[in-house]
Design an enzyme around this catalytic site. Structure first.
Site, short mmCIF file in Angstrom:
data_model
loop_
_atom_site.label_atom_id
_atom_site.label_comp_id
_atom_site.label_asym_id
_atom_site.label_seq_id
_atom_site.Cartn_x
_atom_site.Cartn_y
_atom_site.Cartn_z
N CYS A 65 22.90 38.44 43.03
CA CYS A 65 21.68 38.33 43.82
C CYS A 65 20.89 37.17 43.22
O CYS A 65 21.15 36.74 42.11
CB CYS A 65 20.83 39.59 43.72
SG CYS A 65 21.66 41.08 44.26
N ARG A 98 23.83 32.85 46.00
CA ARG A 98 24.09 33.97 45.09
C ARG A 98 24.22 35.30 45.84
O ARG A 98 24.60 36.31 45.24
CB ARG A 98 22.96 34.09 44.07
CG ARG A 98 22.76 32.86 43.23
CD ARG A 98 21.66 33.08 42.24
NE ARG A 98 21.97 34.16 41.34
CZ ARG A 98 22.66 34.03 40.21
NH1 ARG A 98 23.09 32.85 39.86
NH2 ARG A 98 22.91 35.07 39.46
N GLU A 114 39.17 31.43 50.71
CA GLU A 114 37.81 31.94 50.50
C GLU A 114 36.82 31.46 51.54
O GLU A 114 35.84 32.14 51.81
CB GLU A 114 37.31 31.67 49.08
CG GLU A 114 36.96 30.28 48.74
CD GLU A 114 36.44 30.12 47.31
OE1 GLU A 114 35.80 31.05 46.79
OE2 GLU A 114 36.68 29.06 46.71
N HIS A 132 62.84 33.57 45.80
CA HIS A 132 63.09 34.92 45.28
C HIS A 132 62.24 35.98 45.99
O HIS A 132 61.93 37.01 45.41
CB HIS A 132 62.81 34.96 43.77
CG HIS A 132 63.75 34.09 42.98
ND1 HIS A 132 65.07 34.43 42.76
CD2 HIS A 132 63.57 32.88 42.39
CE1 HIS A 132 65.66 33.47 42.04
NE2 HIS A 132 64.77 32.52 41.81
N LYS A 159 40.90 27.85 47.83
CA LYS A 159 39.87 27.19 48.64
C LYS A 159 40.03 27.60 50.10
O LYS A 159 39.06 27.94 50.76
CB LYS A 159 39.94 25.66 48.54
CG LYS A 159 39.46 25.05 47.24
CD LYS A 159 37.96 25.08 47.03
CE LYS A 159 37.50 26.30 46.32
NZ LYS A 159 37.62 26.47 44.93
N LYS A 197 28.29 33.32 44.15
CA LYS A 197 28.59 32.18 43.27
C LYS A 197 28.82 32.64 41.84
O LYS A 197 29.71 32.15 41.16
CB LYS A 197 27.41 31.20 43.34
CG LYS A 197 27.61 29.94 42.53
CD LYS A 197 28.53 28.98 43.24
CE LYS A 197 28.76 27.70 42.46
NZ LYS A 197 30.02 27.08 42.87
N ASN A 242 18.67 41.67 39.78
CA ASN A 242 20.04 41.19 39.96
C ASN A 242 20.89 41.83 38.87
O ASN A 242 20.58 41.67 37.69
CB ASN A 242 20.07 39.66 39.82
CG ASN A 242 21.49 39.13 39.67
OD1 ASN A 242 22.42 39.67 40.26
ND2 ASN A 242 21.67 38.08 38.88
N GLY A 243 21.93 42.56 39.26
CA GLY A 243 22.80 43.19 38.27
C GLY A 243 23.12 44.61 38.69
O GLY A 243 23.00 44.97 39.87
N TRP A 281 23.01 40.46 47.31
CA TRP A 281 24.46 40.66 47.51
C TRP A 281 24.68 42.13 47.15
O TRP A 281 24.60 42.50 45.99
CB TRP A 281 25.23 39.74 46.59
CG TRP A 281 26.71 39.72 46.79
CD1 TRP A 281 27.42 38.97 47.68
CD2 TRP A 281 27.69 40.48 46.05
NE1 TRP A 281 28.76 39.22 47.54
CE2 TRP A 281 28.96 40.15 46.56
CE3 TRP A 281 27.61 41.44 45.03
CZ2 TRP A 281 30.14 40.71 46.07
CZ3 TRP A 281 28.79 42.00 44.55
CH2 TRP A 281 30.04 41.63 45.07
N GLU A 295 44.79 26.51 43.40
CA GLU A 295 43.40 26.18 43.73
C GLU A 295 43.29 25.82 45.22
O GLU A 295 42.33 26.20 45.89
CB GLU A 295 42.92 25.04 42.82
CG GLU A 295 41.52 24.55 43.08
CD GLU A 295 40.43 25.61 42.96
OE1 GLU A 295 40.69 26.74 42.49
OE2 GLU A 295 39.30 25.32 43.38
O1 M6R Z 1 31.17 30.58 37.11
P1 M6R Z 1 32.66 30.73 36.90
O2 M6R Z 1 33.37 29.43 36.85
O3 M6R Z 1 32.99 31.58 35.72
O4 M6R Z 1 33.15 31.50 38.19
C1 M6R Z 1 34.46 31.98 38.27
C2 M6R Z 1 34.85 32.34 39.69
O5 M6R Z 1 34.03 33.37 40.17
C3 M6R Z 1 34.75 31.13 40.63
O6 M6R Z 1 35.52 30.07 40.17
C4 M6R Z 1 35.22 31.52 42.04
O7 M6R Z 1 36.59 31.76 42.04
C5 M6R Z 1 34.83 30.42 43.03
N1 M6R Z 1 34.19 30.98 44.18
C6 M6R Z 1 35.98 29.66 43.55
O8 M6R Z 1 35.65 28.72 44.50
#
Ligand code: M6R
Length: 622
Positions: free
Chosen positions: A2, A33, A503, A519, A500, A617, A106-107, A80, A496
């Site tokens: 959040c 966030r 997500e 396999h 991308k 994020k 937040n938490g 969130w 990666e």
């Molecule tokens: O802040 P961080 O790099 O530790 O975050 C890790 C992951 O949550 C972050 O890389 C997430 O996978 C991204 N949304 C990817 O685009």
């Protein structure tokens, strides 16, 4: 997960806009966030005004009428959901029974049920399903027991288990913003006219670049003439009548100047942050290389003595870690493994004081990565943080910290922070190879030259790939599932690329080692099934047999590969032919077409790439 904001003005009107408008704008900067609900509380001449609603800020702006409310002291929240579905009632702020106390958080409060039961037995009536609401009632309860509003807040904070960055207003002590932190990030921003409190720096960058990072177990308040910070000690978590014990913190030496400009945190003419951040990569890489080049002395000495180097990270940061571990093995002959942060606890028995652990995290606040660092420290390993956020929890808790210089990244999908992580780890591997003399001079000189050229190379690749990615998105956007295959350093690059795409465009995307694809995964491949191959150079001949296997089953194939391999490139349905880059450095460049493809595919499917559903994020829950 959040975003929270607090603003305290010396007097009304100092920001040249109503306080409600300023809170709304700061919350917009924090929306990455979490964005399922939004709310704010303002201490106005008419008392405590609270407005909140389910929905994104832009969708509820007229319902909440932010701009109509002014005052000198206010807090805001973008949510969130963790406890309780997104709804008007579960949106923050939450209030006590008297309506005098407003809390945002937040938490996750782990012992909230226990506290809630106790408070219900004492007659409190709860309105929401959230864990946060217990905090407002706890403050009320302690005030009833004779505590001052601030002492009640402090005591309430001392009873909470779990993670929190929280802030509260209390009508009985109007003109103060209370705050407390454990694990979830919380930053204070200072100017002559105003004080800010926020989950992240970009929220208030327009106004302030002087910051203090609030640390774990700290509580305090902002008022007109002061910032008070205290450290909670001897937390008993007992609901008793004793005041919380806390020591005053002298934070003067912790005030930092942040050299991020407000423009860096704005869209700057781009339709989305993600696209802007993709285009900022050459500059981010250049800034990171310049700043790290002179700072690696201690790091290189430390790593050169390690028996083994483990690299931990989550999500995108794990993919960068994977690349880092392959490079340490390959260039510096150092035993190295990458481990997903949340899996570290099953790996930790073998860790000892001969190991060095590099923890990679954009935010420096990802709880899985923090927990991994705490675990390995207990086993005697030395820890080194690689993060984009100065003074973040990871930087503070590790023995040494290094910083990527990507600037603020607002898009939920990591792009420029990933490239800067990859480049930082590549630079470390090259410097180690130089120090340990593990590769010939000629190779070192090639890598050093190419490292310096990397920003320019990346810039050309981005420009050349963008129109192609836009065109290709209309094909990829119609698919339901896609494979991303690679070998060696091409594998984490493929991982990666797949992350991308999935997500932000919600297309199922899976990455596999190309050699392993026969396999099992090949069973899904039939006419038109899309398969992307990442080919960085060295592995081009090896991977071709995997391409043929897929083509024989009717796959629609795409390649991201270097120019100059026409005998192979002609066999794909679509090719991003890119400038040649040394194999070891290619991951930092060859990711760009995948980032752009994911971006334009999300757009073609009508999704907002900056705010993917269900994602946040910074992930501060396990
Ligand atoms: O802040 P961080 O790099 O530790 O975050 C890790 C992951 O949550 C972050 O890389 C997430 O996978 C991204 N949304 C990817 O685009």
């Amino acid at each position: 997960m959040c975003g929270i904001i607090g603003i305290l003005l010396q007097k009304k009107g100092l920001l040249s806009k109503p306080l409600g408008t300023a809170i709304k704008e700061c919350l917009k900067n924090l929306e990455y966030r979490g964005y399922d609900s939004v709310g704010f509380a303002i201490l106005s001449d008419n008392g405590l005004i609270i407005r909140k609603s389910k929905g994104k800020i832009d969708d509820v702006v007229s319902k909440l009428s932010f701009d109509e409310f002014d005052g000198v002291c206010g807090i805001g929240h973008t949510r969130w959901a963790t406890h309780g579905r997104p709804s008007d009632t579960n949106a923050h702020p939450h209030t006590d029974c008297t309506g005098k106390v407003a809390v945002i958080h937040n938490g996750i409060i782990e012992n909230y049920l226990e506290i809630k039961d106790l408070l219900i037995r004492r007659g409190h009536v709860f309105k929401s399903e959230t864990d946060t609401e217990v905090i407002a009632h706890l403050i009320e309860e302690y005030k009833k027991l004779g505590f001052s509003p601030y002492d009640a807040f402090k005591k309430a904070a001392s009873l909470l288990k779990g993670s929190y960055a929280l802030s509260a207003l209390d009508l009985d002590d109007a003109g103060k913003i209370f705050f407390a932190r454990n694990t979830s990030p919380l930053i204070i921003g200072l100017t002559d006219k105003a004080k800010f409190l926020s989950s992240d720096i970009p929220a208030f960058l327009e106004y302030s670049r002087n910051i203090i990072v609030v640390q774990d177990d700290e509580v305090g308040y902002l008022s007109n003439d002061s910032v008070v910070i205290e450290k909670l000690v001897d937390k008993s978590y007992e609901f008793d009548k004793n005041p919380a014990t806390a020591e005053v913190v002298n934070y003067a030496s912790r005030i930092r100047y942040i050299d991020w400009s407000p423009e860096m945190a704005r869209k700057g003419g781009y339709p989305h942050y993600m696209l802007k951040e993709i285009h900022e990569q050459p500059q981010a890489v250049s800034n990171t290389l310049i700043s790290l080049m002179n700072e690696l002395g201690d790091v290189i000495k430390l790593l050169s003595k390690a028996e083994r180097v483990l690299i931990v990270g989550s999500g995108t940061s794990y993919h960068a870690s994977f690349i880092g571990s392959l490079l340490l093995n390959e260039l510096a002959n150092i035993k190295s493994h990458a481990i997903i942060s949340s899996e570290m606890r099953w790996f930790v028995n073998g860790v000892n004081s001969e190991d060095v652990v590099i923890a990679v995290s954009q935010s420096g606040e990802t709880i899985d990565t923090l927990l991994a660092v705490r675990e390995v420290k207990k086993r005697g390993a030395l820890t080194l943080a690689l993060t984009n956020i100065i003074d973040s929890a990871l930087a503070r808790e590790s023995h040494l910290a290094m910083y990527t210089r990507a600037g603020p990244e607002i898009g939920v999908a990591a792009t420029k922070t990933y490239t800067t992580q990859v480049v930082s780890l590549a630079l470390i591997a090259v410097k180690l190879a130089e120090y340990l003399r593990t590769v010939p001079e000629s190779k070192l000189s090639e890598l050093s030259t190419e490292l310096r050229e990397l920003p320019n190379t990346l810039s050309s690749v981005i420009s050349a790939s963008e129109p192609k990615a836009r065109a290709l998105s209309s094909i990829v956007g119609t698919k339901h599932s896609m494979y991303f295959l690679g070998r060696g350093l091409g594998l984490p690059t493929s991982m990666e690329g797949a992350l991308k795409l999935k997500e932000i465009s919600y297309i199922h995307a899976e990455s596999y080692p190309a050699g392993e694809s026969k396999h099992g995964p090949i069973a899904l491949v039939d006419d038109g099934f899309p398969v992307a191959f990442t080919i960085l150079g060295d592995e081009v001949d090896m991977i071709f047999s995997n391409v043929e296997e897929m083509r024989a089953r009717g796959a629609w194939t795409l390649a991201v590969m270097p120019k100059g391999f026409e005998r192979i490139s002609k066999h794909f349905n679509y090719v991003f032919e890119l400038n040649r880059v040394a194999y070891e450095l290619a991951p930092a460049v060859y990711i760009a077409p995948y980032q752009l493809l994911a971006y334009y595919t999300a757009i073609s499917r009508g999704f907002d790439p900056d705010k993917p559903r269900n994602l946040a994020k910074t992930v501060t829950v396990v």
